[in-house]
Design a protein around this motif. Structure first.
Motif, PDB file in Angstrom:
ATOM      1  N   SER A 116      20.764 -10.621   8.196  1.00 56.22           N
ATOM      2  CA  SER A 116      20.201  -9.305   7.902  1.00 56.22           C
ATOM      3  C   SER A 116      20.760  -8.286   8.883  1.00 56.22           C
ATOM      4  O   SER A 116      21.343  -8.636   9.917  1.00 56.22           O
ATOM      5  N   THR A 117      20.593  -7.020   8.556  1.00 59.26           N
ATOM      6  CA  THR A 117      21.008  -5.938   9.448  1.00 59.26           C
ATOM      7  C   THR A 117      19.835  -4.979   9.619  1.00 59.26           C
ATOM      8  O   THR A 117      18.768  -5.167   9.043  1.00 59.26           O
ATOM      9  N   THR A 118      20.034  -3.939  10.411  1.00 65.38           N
ATOM     10  CA  THR A 118      18.975  -2.953  10.635  1.00 65.38           C
ATOM     11  C   THR A 118      18.522  -2.338   9.313  1.00 65.38           C
ATOM     12  O   THR A 118      19.348  -1.968   8.466  1.00 65.38           O
ATOM     13  N   ASN A 119      17.230  -2.266   9.129  1.00 61.32           N
ATOM     14  CA  ASN A 119      16.675  -1.617   7.946  1.00 61.32           C
ATOM     15  C   ASN A 119      16.932  -0.120   8.051  1.00 61.32           C
ATOM     16  O   ASN A 119      16.329   0.566   8.880  1.00 61.32           O
ATOM     17  N   VAL A 120      17.833   0.405   7.239  1.00 64.75           N
ATOM     18  CA  VAL A 120      18.229   1.811   7.327  1.00 64.75           C
ATOM     19  C   VAL A 120      17.828   2.554   6.062  1.00 64.75           C
ATOM     20  O   VAL A 120      17.548   1.959   5.014  1.00 64.75           O
ATOM     21  N   HIS A 121      17.832   3.874   6.171  1.00 67.22           N
ATOM     22  CA  HIS A 121      17.428   4.746   5.069  1.00 67.22           C
ATOM     23  C   HIS A 121      18.457   4.740   3.947  1.00 67.22           C
ATOM     24  O   HIS A 121      18.120   4.621   2.771  1.00 67.22           O
ATOM     25  N   GLU A 122      19.741   4.908   4.308  1.00 62.76           N
ATOM     26  CA  GLU A 122      20.814   4.987   3.327  1.00 62.76           C
ATOM     27  C   GLU A 122      21.840   3.886   3.584  1.00 62.76           C
ATOM     28  O   GLU A 122      22.277   3.687   4.719  1.00 62.76           O
ATOM     29  N   ALA A 123      22.233   3.169   2.527  1.00 59.55           N
ATOM     30  CA  ALA A 123      23.242   2.120   2.661  1.00 59.55           C
ATOM     31  C   ALA A 123      24.546   2.719   3.176  1.00 59.55           C
ATOM     32  O   ALA A 123      24.969   3.794   2.749  1.00 59.55           O
ATOM     33  N   GLY A 124      25.173   2.035   4.124  1.00 60.82           N
ATOM     34  CA  GLY A 124      26.452   2.492   4.672  1.00 60.82           C
ATOM     35  C   GLY A 124      26.333   3.487   5.801  1.00 60.82           C
ATOM     36  O   GLY A 124      27.347   3.911   6.361  1.00 60.82           O
TER      37      GLY A 124
END
Length: 641
Positions: A95-103
């Protein structure tokens, strides 16, 4: 704004900065005709003389007896271009950081590439090998400013950017010495980690976004002006005049943000934003500047330094997409600011009559500034706009199909009435296209999520209306459905198709919160949203409510993990979320810690969770633990001390 304490510090700092004084209708808007607020055009200063004259004039109108702070600060308790060298093994699925916008990556206190975990805590960067489950390297980054300097990370290949938050502008407002400098540290991770560059900007760190290996960092600064300290019997009007006299003599350099860059050899270079790289909207206070620093982690610091550009404005919320970087300033309507009612005396009259100082609240409007980040290097200012009300956080903003959607709550000046609105602005001009208002009369927004042409807004006071919005026509957005349940969702996350996950609090019918709840909503029919499942943990709270980086959702298996704290336990709640509902798998807890020289032990709170391979990795202030993802059996404990 990654932790509750950080949010509190930001709120306290914002409380001492004067808002832009433009008129606005009083009270909340309804579902009727949109209230038109002026578009803010960005204008570059023509020269340093033009810059100085404009900033002095505006700052004189906004200086108070307390400098550029309206009142004494009140402390509220309130997340690729460099190739990895010498790495032949493929990274496990992770998994990676839960971010608002992909990329668009967001700074956070932990990052992973699957093979390595990078953690910054107590001013130290640590690298953990996920195969051996051991700390393989650490690098102390603090410079005598204490063990608890808060920091976040961005990683690109074998480069890390550590964003260390120092003293905020609240200290400058009262000439207090900040506890530490804000600084951004570029670290080479290949082999033994080493510092490549240290960047010390003037001002406070707001937030950053990374696309590919290019980072744009937003800082906020006040003019470097030292105001005279009050002596004898304090006279507010006299102090205002004394402060205005200092502003009249301040040079342009007092406003132009400075930056100091130190390379790996210790060589220091000083730089400042050039006058021609400062823009301003038509209306501004002259008391704060936003600066965007650009750094490509693949190239490091080049001859252009951080290529800074500035805007004579304020801001505290950052939202980024692959095309745009938005910075928004929330109104400080809850902190009355002394406003000088009499005209400011001209520069050749150092002894104006005593002004009348009346506590008034600035208008509840939010300014939003858009920058274009499609080209390499420094972003380009595009336009700014204004909407009534205030944003909750970055999730209140969303760019889609050439438009920006902004969800705000507007409260009347007496605090007795409120309602919320979703505004639609044209991204290239920031002019108002449409809006839908009247959401949650008497309530405020608790969470927002935009997914394509659909919007979800949760408002709350005693019950939780979840509104579904049709945003396909920017000129005529509309409410399509409403679900009323007790409690609220403070964070909304997209699940499988037609599903929406909510993290928040259950509440009584009178609005008293009762404990953490995780809800699964069926939103496949926008006209009839319904809750399929609810998991309730009595008398508890979760950091995922206010910090989305603390939320983990692994769609492949439906695994979800959130921090959970109560009087009885503290750890990470592991859930299974599928199309049918939410179920509890178990709790992960870190080993209890005994304080040195004391028999007292405590359970560390878990801040972050990650999936790497077939294991769940959890992070607390004390260390990292590895648990089997299927059985939750403990596999390793990696202490930090």
């Amino acid at each position: 704004m990654k932790t509750l304490i950080r949010t509190a510090v930001t709120a306290a700092a914002l409380a001492v900065v004067t808002a832009a004084c433009t008129s606005s209708p009083e009270g909340p808007t309804g579902k009727g005709k949109p209230v038109s607020l002026p578009q803010i055009r960005l204008v570059a200063y023509s020269s340093c003389d033009d810059l100085l004259g404009g900033l002095r004039e505006r700052a004189l109108q906004n200086v108070t007896a307390y400098g550029f702070g309206g009142v004494m600060p009140i402390a509220y308790m309130e997340d690729s271009a460099v190739a990895a060298k010498g790495r032949s093994q493929a990274a496990p699925e992770h998994s990676t950081t839960n971010v608002h916008e992909a990329g668009v990556d967001e700074p956070d206190l932990v990052k992973t590439d699957g093979n390595r975990i990078f953690v910054v805590s107590d001013g130290t960067l640590r690298i953990i090998d996920t195969a051996t489950k051991k700390i393989t390297a650490s690098l102390k980054l603090t410079e005598g400013d204490g063990p608890s300097a808060p920091a976040d990370l961005l990683i690109s290949g074998d480069r890390a950017l550590v964003l260390m938050r120092g003293g905020d502008i609240m200290y400058k407002a009262r000439s207090f010495a900040p506890p530490a400098d804000t600084r951004y540290v570029l670290v080479d991770l290949a082999g033994t980690p080493k510092v490549l560059s240290t960047i010390k900007p003037q001002g406070s760190y707001v937030d950053a976004r990374m696309i590919g290996s290019t980072v744009r960092i937003v800082t906020r600064s006040q003019p470097d002006i030292e105001f005279p300290q009050p002596t004898g019997d304090f006279n507010e009007a006299a102090q205002v005049k004394a402060n205005q006299a200092v502003v009249r003599k301040a040079p342009a350099e007092a406003w132009l943000p400075k930056v100091e860059i130190t390379d790996a050899a210790g060589k220091v270079r000083q730089d400042a934003v050039k006058c021609e790289r400062v823009s301003h909207p038509a209306d501004y206070t002259g008391t704060s500047l936003l600066t965007v620093h650009t750094l490509d982690l693949a190239q490091g610091v080049t001859d252009s330094g951080t290529d800074p550009i500035s805007l004579a404005a304020d801001g505290d919320i950052v939202y980024g997409t692959g095309q745009s970087l938005y910075v928004a300033s929330n109104p400080r309507w809850w902190m009355p600011t002394p406003v000088v009612d009499t005209p400011v005396a001209p520069a050749d009259d150092p002894t104006p009559g005593e002004p009348a100082v009346t506590p008034t609240a600035p208008p509840e409007e939010t300014e939003i500034h858009r920058l274009d980040v499609t080209a390499p290097g420094a972003p380009k200012y595009v336009a700014s706009g204004k909407v009534q009300g205030r944003l909750l956080n970055q999730y209140s903003l969303s760019e889609h199909d050439g438009h920006l959607r902004a969800a705000t709550t507007l409260t009347s000046s007496d605090g007795k009435t409120s309602s919320s609105t979703v505004h639609v602005l044209k991204a290239d001009t920031m002019a108002k296209t449409g809006e839908v208002g009247g959401l949650g009369a008497g309530e405020r927004i608790y969470s927002v999520r935009f997914i394509g042409a659909v919007g979800y807004v949760v408002t709350f006071k005693q019950v939780d209306p979840l509104y579904t919005l049709d945003l396909r026509d920017p000129a005529a957005p509309k409410v399509t459905g409403e679900l009323k349940i007790t409690g609220y969702s403070a964070y909304l996350h997209p699940g499988n198709e037609g599903r929406l996950i909510g993290i928040g609090q259950e509440a009584s019918e009178k609005g008293r919160t009762l404990g953490t709840q995780v809800s699964l909503f069926d939103v496949s029919d926008p006209a009839a949203p319904r809750r399929l499942s609810q998991l309730f943990q009595k008398d508890s709270g979760s950091g995922a409510e206010w910090d989305p980086h603390a939320f983990l959702y692994w769609p492949k298996t439906g695994l979800s993990v959130i921090p959970l704290s109560s009087q009885k336990e503290s750890g990470a709640l592991v859930l299974k979320i599928d199309d049918a509902g939410v179920s509890k798998v178990g709790m992960i807890e870190h080993p209890k810690v005994k304080q040195e020289g004391d028999e007292f032990t405590f359970q560390p709170g878990i801040d972050r969770s990650m999936v790497i391979g077939d294991a769940i990795w959890t992070l607390s202030h004390e260390g990292v633990q590895v648990n089997d993802a299927a059985t939750l059996a403990s596999q390793a404990w990696i202490p930090f001390r």
